[in-house]
Design a protein around this motif. Sequence first.
Motif, PDB file in Angstrom:
ATOM      1  N   UNK A  11      40.092  93.076  19.867  1.00  0.00           N
ATOM      2  CA  UNK A  11      39.157  94.115  20.297  1.00  0.00           C
ATOM      3  C   UNK A  11      37.741  93.908  19.834  1.00  0.00           C
ATOM      4  N   UNK A  12      37.437  92.790  19.195  1.00  0.00           N
ATOM      5  CA  UNK A  12      36.062  92.558  18.765  1.00  0.00           C
ATOM      6  C   UNK A  12      35.999  91.587  17.610  1.00  0.00           C
ATOM      7  N   UNK A  13      34.857  91.592  16.902  1.00  0.00           N
ATOM      8  CA  UNK A  13      34.659  90.674  15.779  1.00  0.00           C
ATOM      9  C   UNK A  13      35.129  91.310  14.482  1.00  0.00           C
ATOM     10  N   UNK A  14      35.606  90.480  13.512  1.00  0.00           N
ATOM     11  CA  UNK A  14      35.866  91.021  12.176  1.00  0.00           C
ATOM     12  C   UNK A  14      34.544  91.346  11.491  1.00  0.00           C
ATOM     13  N   UNK A  15      34.542  92.368  10.649  1.00  0.00           N
ATOM     14  CA  UNK A  15      33.322  92.722   9.926  1.00  0.00           C
ATOM     15  C   UNK A  15      33.042  91.690   8.851  1.00  0.00           C
ATOM     16  N   UNK A  16      31.812  91.708   8.328  1.00  0.00           N
ATOM     17  CA  UNK A  16      31.460  90.777   7.255  1.00  0.00           C
ATOM     18  C   UNK A  16      32.349  91.004   6.035  1.00  0.00           C
ATOM     19  N   UNK A  17      32.673  92.269   5.763  1.00  0.00           N
ATOM     20  CA  UNK A  17      33.554  92.590   4.633  1.00  0.00           C
ATOM     21  C   UNK A  17      34.928  91.979   4.827  1.00  0.00           C
ATOM     22  N   UNK A  18      35.458  92.050   6.059  1.00  0.00           N
ATOM     23  CA  UNK A  18      36.763  91.452   6.357  1.00  0.00           C
ATOM     24  C   UNK A  18      36.711  89.937   6.241  1.00  0.00           C
ATOM     25  N   UNK A  19      35.602  89.345   6.672  1.00  0.00           N
ATOM     26  CA  UNK A  19      35.449  87.889   6.567  1.00  0.00           C
ATOM     27  C   UNK A  19      35.467  87.470   5.107  1.00  0.00           C
ATOM     28  N   UNK A  20      34.693  88.156   4.266  1.00  0.00           N
ATOM     29  CA  UNK A  20      34.620  87.797   2.849  1.00  0.00           C
ATOM     30  C   UNK A  20      35.988  87.967   2.184  1.00  0.00           C
ATOM     31  N   UNK A  21      36.721  89.015   2.571  1.00  0.00           N
ATOM     32  CA  UNK A  21      38.064  89.214   2.022  1.00  0.00           C
ATOM     33  C   UNK A  21      38.970  88.024   2.361  1.00  0.00           C
ATOM     34  N   UNK A  22      38.829  87.512   3.591  1.00  0.00           N
ATOM     35  CA  UNK A  22      39.680  86.403   4.047  1.00  0.00           C
ATOM     36  C   UNK A  22      39.334  85.086   3.371  1.00  0.00           C
ATOM     37  N   UNK A  44      23.814  94.061   2.554  1.00  0.00           N
ATOM     38  CA  UNK A  44      23.994  95.440   2.099  1.00  0.00           C
ATOM     39  C   UNK A  44      25.383  95.967   2.468  1.00  0.00           C
ATOM     40  N   UNK A  45      25.903  95.505   3.616  1.00  0.00           N
ATOM     41  CA  UNK A  45      27.238  95.941   4.047  1.00  0.00           C
ATOM     42  C   UNK A  45      28.307  95.546   3.036  1.00  0.00           C
ATOM     43  N   UNK A  46      28.325  94.267   2.625  1.00  0.00           N
ATOM     44  CA  UNK A  46      29.397  93.858   1.710  1.00  0.00           C
ATOM     45  C   UNK A  46      29.127  94.323   0.282  1.00  0.00           C
ATOM     46  N   UNK A  47      27.849  94.633  -0.039  1.00  0.00           N
ATOM     47  CA  UNK A  47      27.547  95.109  -1.397  1.00  0.00           C
ATOM     48  C   UNK A  47      28.164  96.466  -1.659  1.00  0.00           C
ATOM     49  N   UNK A  84      17.352  93.834  -5.517  1.00  0.00           N
ATOM     50  CA  UNK A  84      17.578  93.665  -6.956  1.00  0.00           C
ATOM     51  C   UNK A  84      19.008  94.063  -7.341  1.00  0.00           C
ATOM     52  N   UNK A  85      19.485  95.178  -6.784  1.00  0.00           N
ATOM     53  CA  UNK A  85      20.824  95.642  -7.127  1.00  0.00           C
ATOM     54  C   UNK A  85      21.904  94.724  -6.576  1.00  0.00           C
ATOM     55  N   UNK A  86      21.749  94.258  -5.329  1.00  0.00           N
ATOM     56  CA  UNK A  86      22.820  93.427  -4.772  1.00  0.00           C
ATOM     57  C   UNK A  86      22.844  92.046  -5.422  1.00  0.00           C
ATOM     58  N   UNK A  87      21.689  91.578  -5.938  1.00  0.00           N
ATOM     59  CA  UNK A  87      21.695  90.319  -6.688  1.00  0.00           C
ATOM     60  C   UNK A  87      22.535  90.451  -7.954  1.00  0.00           C
ATOM     61  N   UNK A  88      22.481  91.614  -8.582  1.00  0.00           N
ATOM     62  CA  UNK A  88      23.259  91.845  -9.800  1.00  0.00           C
ATOM     63  C   UNK A  88      24.753  91.932  -9.478  1.00  0.00           C
ATOM     64  N   UNK A 116      27.557  84.571  -5.080  1.00  0.00           N
ATOM     65  CA  UNK A 116      28.815  84.106  -4.488  1.00  0.00           C
ATOM     66  C   UNK A 116      28.788  84.144  -2.967  1.00  0.00           C
ATOM     67  N   UNK A 117      28.016  85.046  -2.396  1.00  0.00           N
ATOM     68  CA  UNK A 117      27.843  85.077  -0.944  1.00  0.00           C
ATOM     69  C   UNK A 117      26.353  85.235  -0.668  1.00  0.00           C
ATOM     70  N   UNK A 118      25.777  84.229  -0.005  1.00  0.00           N
ATOM     71  CA  UNK A 118      24.355  84.272   0.315  1.00  0.00           C
ATOM     72  C   UNK A 118      24.198  84.314   1.833  1.00  0.00           C
ATOM     73  N   UNK A 119      23.639  85.405   2.338  1.00  0.00           N
ATOM     74  CA  UNK A 119      23.372  85.542   3.767  1.00  0.00           C
ATOM     75  C   UNK A 119      22.001  84.912   4.044  1.00  0.00           C
ATOM     76  N   UNK A 120      21.955  83.993   4.989  1.00  0.00           N
ATOM     77  CA  UNK A 120      20.717  83.247   5.188  1.00  0.00           C
ATOM     78  C   UNK A 120      20.544  82.867   6.656  1.00  0.00           C
ATOM     79  N   UNK A 121      19.311  82.564   7.007  1.00  0.00           N
ATOM     80  CA  UNK A 121      19.016  82.051   8.341  1.00  0.00           C
ATOM     81  C   UNK A 121      19.116  80.525   8.293  1.00  0.00           C
ATOM     82  N   UNK A 122      19.001  79.887   9.447  1.00  0.00           N
ATOM     83  CA  UNK A 122      19.215  78.435   9.507  1.00  0.00           C
ATOM     84  C   UNK A 122      18.166  77.650   8.728  1.00  0.00           C
TER      85      UNK A 122
END
Length: 524
Positions: A11-22, A44-47, A84-88, A116-122
């Motif tokens: 029914x769609x894409x897994x969320x970023x949180x679900x991806x990180x869990x996997x 911010x979603x997975x934080x 700052x908070x999500x980096x911690x 441990x998880x860095x969201x980045x552009x190409x």
Amino acid sequence: MLTVELMAKAGGKPSATEVVFSIQDHLPALYFAFGRGKTELLAEEISREWDFLLPGEKEKVAEIIREAEVQNTGLFGHRRHNLKQILIQGIGYHHAGMSPALKDLVERLYESRLIYVLFCTETFAVGVNFPAASTVFDSCRKWDGREFRGLLNREFYQMAGRAGRRGFDPIGHVFVRIDDRFPEQTGFYREDEVEPVRGRLAISPNTVLSLLYWKTDEEINRFLEQNLAAYQNNRESRRLKGELEALEGKNAELGNCFCENIYQPSCFLLRAKLKNELRSLSRRRKRGRPGSRERREEIRAILKVAPKKCQHHLCVDARKKQDLYTEKRTRLSRRLKVLDRHSRDFEMEFNNMWDLLEALDYVDGRELLPRGLFALYLHVQEILVTELIFNGYIRDRAPQEVVAILSGVDYIPGREEYVEPGLIKLDHVEELRKYLLKKGVPENFCVWSHLPGPLSSAWYDGAAFEELMARSSLQEGDIFSMLRRTIDLLRQIERAAGEDVELRRQMEHIRHRLDRDEVAIMGI
């Protein structure tokens, strides 16, 4: 070694949180998303559900952040207060809209294995050697400035290749987030089909002026004929000619398969072709056409001839191969013509630019005139900047106006960029630009925008960096880049000024006023 896995959800894409869990057993991960805002939203979603750091690691991150803030006042500002908070928590994001100081902080934390998880552009995959245990693709489609398209093999492997840390990971894992409603996204990438890097010689005004000033005619011809793009074209032309010769040989060999009765009334190939034509002419919509009845009778008469008894399947196979060879020969010949035309483009572009410079009084034959000698030392929008100087748009003007004008040189605004209007009117610069376009200056050599003017003039007047951000939708990295480009252009004009002491001092004064605080700290 890379292993690629597709991640889908009914029914769609897994969320970023679900991806990180996997993939939690394959961290750290670089999570590529094609959009600055998307990297921030996903981080911010997975934080909200993940915290990867132990208390001792959190203290170390906090200490590194404090040191960075001491060196760079207002490092996070009001737009990055969540970072700052999500980096911690061992999570981060990285894109071109961030200030160099902030990008440097994120890179140091990642390099120290505190993210441990860095969201980045190409852009993170270009020129920065930071491997990961795994890479994740939020999508395999991106906006390239004109349209949404799938990633090229080269682009995919540039990013995917970050997976696998030497000495840590025997296998690098690559995960692709797929929407199961669009299965065509799984048409996947092959490393042996990575597109080659193509050379492209750009014939700019500076290219022509430099060649005329420093090189002989023989050296200019050699330069135009032996650049990388010409070399690649010539090499590909030789390859294509070799393939064409091979096809001709194979085609000639197939000709031996046919007997002396080929395409005679008794020949199977001719009879099969005529039967198809007869069926077509017998259809209701074609039966009444002029000449149709006569042609049908002609075909029937030919078909009354007894067919030759032979192994006609050999002729059929040979004819099919010949048709394939003919189609391939047509494609190769067309590509060969394109390459031949491109091989002459460099000389034509050079001569066209030379003619334009002559028409604009930059050169007289091979001799550089004052405008040409000035533009010789410029490397961005040479004609536009030279005309700004020689037509009185810069000299003896208020420095706030000068910097507003120069900051717009070679600036292309984003689709939704906004800057609060300033008091300085710059309509006359746009008029000059339109005049140059009418004189034949190509659009790509006459790029200018009024949009950054209020920001650069405010910065000259001493405004704080935060104030510039408050007056625009630009991110701090964009403002920083705009000011650094302006400073570099001022340096170029200083060099071009030569013995014009007054102009050189004017540019030097403005440059020193701009090269301060956040911009100077991260300056070159």
